[in-house]
Design an enzyme around this catalytic site. Structure first.
Site, PDB file in Angstrom:
ATOM      1  N   THR A 100     -51.313  16.835  71.540  1.00 54.25           N
ATOM      2  CA  THR A 100     -51.827  15.918  70.523  1.00 54.25           C
ATOM      3  C   THR A 100     -50.886  14.722  70.472  1.00 54.25           C
ATOM      4  OG1 THR A 100     -52.764  17.730  69.239  1.00 54.25           O
ATOM      5  CG2 THR A 100     -52.452  15.634  68.099  1.00 54.25           C
ATOM      6  N   LYS A 175     -59.087  14.691  67.854  1.00 54.66           N
ATOM      7  CA  LYS A 175     -58.097  15.666  67.391  1.00 54.66           C
ATOM      8  C   LYS A 175     -57.444  15.202  66.093  1.00 54.66           C
ATOM      9  CE  LYS A 175     -55.305  19.144  67.160  1.00 54.66           C
ATOM     10  NZ  LYS A 175     -54.332  19.549  68.167  1.00 54.66           N
ATOM     11  N   LYS A 243     -45.844  15.769  62.941  1.00 54.38           N
ATOM     12  CA  LYS A 243     -46.023  14.751  63.985  1.00 54.38           C
ATOM     13  C   LYS A 243     -47.475  14.317  64.073  1.00 54.38           C
ATOM     14  CE  LYS A 243     -46.963  16.172  67.913  1.00 54.38           C
ATOM     15  NZ  LYS A 243     -48.147  16.494  68.765  1.00 54.38           N
TER      16      LYS A 243
END
Length: 291
Positions: A100, A175, A243
């Protein structure tokens, strides 16, 4: 055209990557791996995987390269530069970043790869350690349809819900939408469990009732039981979720969007991390509410 004997290189054998690589081995694909610490790949090597001592060495020896690393900076490190994937992979190699990461980084990888006649896809996944082990990940893909269709048999070894969302970067954007959804949902799951306990209910019985109704979600079914048991082992690290949310928030701000649920979740998870839970699973968020 790739054959069933196509050599796959895999970079990143962490909580999810290791299970994904194992599934490729079980499907019979010749597997080559690179890890910074060889010991972490011991079981894969024992099962027949070849190990290379550098990214460049791996890239030169395979037909497909899958990366599943931690942060955008790690993606940049393995793809760019004289020792990176793009400078060392053969023409017609397929490179698939399943980390990701930033949509803009996925676009840059695609552009540089295309200049070298390398086929690049961004294909982040969802499903956590459970989905990785069972081969039932959701795979969200960005890139050209020809490249997608060519590697689809490999994707089918790793997941079930596999969709080409659009051009380069579209997989990463999808995502991020996934992570935005989870962010607010995790707060709701924690609040629900805390409420149930304080109301004198058996939280496990409460889950039996609400997981099959309108409140149902993957997090409620899979992470809430871990919260109740006090199991904070990582299926997906707190630090990696932070993150992801930071990338999503930055991307949303660039589009001028208001995302209060995402902002609150990021704030709470940063507090969890400051309390020493960086390497715990995302279900450790419950600890804030139990105080």
């Amino acid at each position: 055209m790739l054959t069933e004997n196509a050599k796959i290189g895999f970079i990143g054998t962490g909580v999810m990557g290791k299970s994904m690589a194992q599934n490729l081995q079980n499907a019979g694909y010749p597997l080559t791996i690179y890890t910074r610490t060889k010991e972490k790949a011991k079981s894969l090597i024992h099962n027949g995987a070849s190990w290379k001592s550098s990214v460049a060495e791996l890239a030169q020896s395979v037909d497909i390269i899958i990366t599943m690393v931690g942060y955008p900076a790690d993606v940049e490190e393995v793809y760019f530069g004289k020792d990176g994937i793009l400078e060392n992979a053969k023409p017609d190699t397929y490179v698939i970043d399943m980390t990701t990461s930033n949509p803009s980084l996925a676009v840059e990888i695609y552009k540089q790869a295309k200049d070298k006649n390398i086929h690049a896809l961004d294909a982040p996944v969802s499903g956590g350690d459970i989905g990785a082990k069972s081969g039932k990940l959701a795979i969200m893909t960005g890139g050209e349809i020809q490249a997608f269709e060519t590697v689809l048999p490999i994707f089918k070894t790793l997941g079930e819900n596999i969709i080409l969302q659009g051009k380069a970067g579209a997989g990463q954007h999808t995502k991020l939408a996934n992570q935005i959804t989870i962010a607010s949902n995790m707060i709701g799951v924690c609040e629900a469990i805390t409420y149930a306990k304080n109301a004198g209910l058996n939280p496990e019985l409460v889950l039996d009732s609400i997981t099959t109704g309108a409140a149902g979600s993957w997090s409620l079914s899979n992470l809430a039981p871990r919260m109740i048991k006090g199991d904070y082992a990582p299926g997906f690290y707190v630090k990696h979720f932070i993150k992801d949310m930071a990338i999503a928030l930055e991307s949303a701000q660039e589009m001028g969007l208001l995302t209060p649920g995402l902002s609150l979740s990021l704030k709470l998870y940063k507090e969890v991390a400051e309390n020493g839970e960086n390497d715990s699973g995302t279900q450790a968020l419950i600890k804030l509410f139990e105080k």
